[in-house]
Design an enzyme around this catalytic site. Structure first.
Site, PDB file in Angstrom:
ATOM      1  N   CYS A   1      -3.884   3.303  10.737  1.00 38.59           N
ATOM      2  CA  CYS A   1      -4.629   4.525  11.057  1.00 38.59           C
ATOM      3  C   CYS A   1      -5.964   4.229  11.722  1.00 38.59           C
ATOM      4  CB  CYS A   1      -4.843   5.365   9.798  1.00 38.59           C
ATOM      5  SG  CYS A   1      -5.745   4.527   8.489  1.00 38.59           S
TER       6      CYS A   1
ATOM      7  N   TYR B   1       0.868  -1.180   0.000  1.00 41.99           N
ATOM      8  CA  TYR B   1       0.000   0.000   0.000  1.00 41.99           C
ATOM      9  C   TYR B   1       0.904   1.228   0.000  1.00 41.99           C
ATOM     10  CZ  TYR B   1      -3.299  -3.569   1.629  1.00 41.99           C
ATOM     11  OH  TYR B   1      -4.048  -4.711   1.771  1.00 41.99           O
TER      12      TYR B   1
ATOM     13  N   GLU C   1       0.927  -0.821  -4.931  1.00 44.30           N
ATOM     14  CA  GLU C   1      -0.136   0.164  -4.714  1.00 44.30           C
ATOM     15  C   GLU C   1      -1.324  -0.192  -5.595  1.00 44.30           C
ATOM     16  OE1 GLU C   1      -2.735   3.019  -4.016  1.00 44.30           O
ATOM     17  OE2 GLU C   1      -0.962   2.693  -2.772  1.00 44.30           O
TER      18      GLU C   1
END
Length: 478
Positions: free
Chosen positions: A426, A322, A346
């Site tokens: 996150c 990623y 990605e």
């Protein structure tokens, strides 16, 4: 203006903080997820979701009867639920912890990370006491007064448009758009545009990117999808002309949020981001860390953990999963040198093209665009691995989107037999679930840090080092 609320009001005692920006309260046996409260407070709430057959309800605090010592005056009137409640409107989303002292925010975020790792990740309390004694770290502790207050950190901000064509933002979990007159969390370069003074009639969404290096602002304009092509084009051009007349005129592009396509009207369709050692081109709405200090904080933490463990020697084979525009790929290439290799994966085609431009001079980098689990499950085409043999890595940086890596990616990643994985997360819940998947595959946390890269919100960024259990020191080795 936002629509008035007429939902029932209740009085409750606020319970513990929960993941997602709310606290848990109970009323007559019903669980209520309450936003804008602090554990221990007695408050009056307005129900925002209260279907009779729902498992739980949702509510906003509209009056404080007994306040927590951590309660402070909210810095942003449009996001203050107390002021919104007094005028029977909804508060704007995006600053749901703005009523809590900075130290109080850090304590609540630390509690959430710990609770998620204990409950979803299966990590023992004693292990967390050892690994996570520092709690969530304040990255702005030594900044300016505004920065220490948690303001002026966003390099990217998204806006909606009211029915009257004014700049606005959505209320939480609502189609209601609240007009705004500043954005205190944004970098000065974004507020200096004074977008709230412009007429955005015909525009549905606006995205603004303002690199912390001051290299130039980009404004993306998405017209209302119901407009004809002629009307949409006219609306975008009218706003672009207004922006071009500003003293510090930004670049402007028409933007399609569905496929990220852009059409440049003024300037360029990309921004230039920089770190201490590298420069990156990020096109349109391509991903980049939002907090102005996040690129350095996260690369230092993730690569620092791998370097300290001896996993990034010259000649090492590593992967950046990623990878975005190459924030971690570039320093990984530096660390392993020309004799090593870096696989950069990605999913976004546009962002992958940015990565190719940003890393074209690094011959040891192989850039692949596609789903991580599929690329990891195929044989390498590189010169380091014979055809037909699954690729192996010495180390991996894993930085998935908010939903986490997931079971399939964890399974594919473990099959590549890396010595260590630096996981940048996150979302504490998604991270904790992935930690459990790794544990089931024989992996464990070796180190853990968390950073408050989203002040005044419930979000938190976590960086962990994961290694095979068999590589950890055993009691008899101590």
């Amino acid at each position: 203006m936002s629509e008035p609320t007429s939902s029932p009001r209740l009085s409750v005692t606020v319970g513990p903080v929960a993941h997602g920006g709310h606290c848990v309260a109970r009323h007559e046996g019903r669980v209520i997820f309450v936003r804008h409260g602090i554990p221990g407070e007695t408050v009056e709430i307005t129900l925002t979701e209260n279907e009779p057959d729902a498992k739980f309800w949702r509510a906003d605090v509209t009056n404080v009867v007994v306040a927590s010592p951590d309660r402070v005056a909210h810095f942003w009137p449009e996001a203050d639920s107390l002021r919104a409640g007094a005028r029977s409107t909804a508060p704007v989303g995006g600053a749901e912890f703005g009523h809590i002292s900075r130290s109080g925010q850090l304590a609540l975020k630390t509690a959430v990370v710990r609770e998620q790792l204990e409950r979803l990740g299966g990590i023992a309390t004693e292990q967390l006491d050892s690994l996570f004694s520092a709690g969530v770290e304040d990255v702005d502790a030594h900044g300016t007064a505004d920065q220490r207050s948690g303001l002026g950190w966003r390099t990217r901000t998204g806006f909606a448009v009211t029915r009257s064509g004014k700049l606005g933002m959505h209320a939480h979990r609502s189609n209601t758009i609240v007009p705004i007159h500043d954005m205190p969390l944004a970098l000065p370069a974004i507020n200096e545009l004074r977008l709230w003074e412009l007429d955005f009639t015909g525009i549905e969404r606006i995205e603004v990117a303002a690199p912390a290096n001051g290299s130039g602002v980009l404004v993306l304009l998405a017209p209302e999808p119901t407009l004809s092509e002629k009307a949409a084009g006219a609306a975008v051009k009218r706003v672009a002309r207004a922006l071009a007349a500003l003293e510090n005129a930004p670049s402007v592009a028409r933007w399609n949020p569905e496929n990220s396509a852009i059409e440049v009207l003024n300037g360029r369709g990309w921004v230039k981001e920089t770190t201490d050692d590298h420069e990156f081109r990020v096109t349109g709405d391509g991903f980049w860390q939002i907090h102005r200090r996040a690129p350095k904080v996260l690369t230092d933490a993730a690569l620092g953990a791998l370097l300290q463990g001896g996993y990034l020697d010259d000649g090492a084979d590593v992967a950046d999963l990623y990878a975005g525009a190459g924030l971690f790929t570039a320093p990984l290439a530096d660390a392993v040198g020309p004799e090593g290799s870096v696989l950069s994966v990605e999913g976004s085609a546009g962002t992958s093209r940015d990565a190719r431009k940003n890393l074209h001079a690094s011959e040891q980098v192989e850039i692949s665009q596609g789903r991580v689990e599929r690329i990891l499950g195929t044989s390498s085409r590189g010169s380091h691995t014979p055809a037909g043999q699954r690729r192996r890595f010495d180390a991996v940086v894993l930085d998935p989107p908010r939903a986490g890596a997931g079971k399939a990616v964890v399974r594919a990643l473990v099959a590549t037999s890396p010595r260590a994985i630096a996981y940048v997360a996150c979302d504490p819940a998604a991270f904790a679930r992935d930690v459990k998947y790794f544990a089931n595959a024989g992996w464990a946390l070796a180190s853990l840090r968390a950073f408050d890269l989203y002040p005044h919100t419930h979000h938190v960024e976590t960086v962990a080092l994961l290694v095979p259990v068999k590589s950890l020191p055993q009691p008899s080795d101590a």
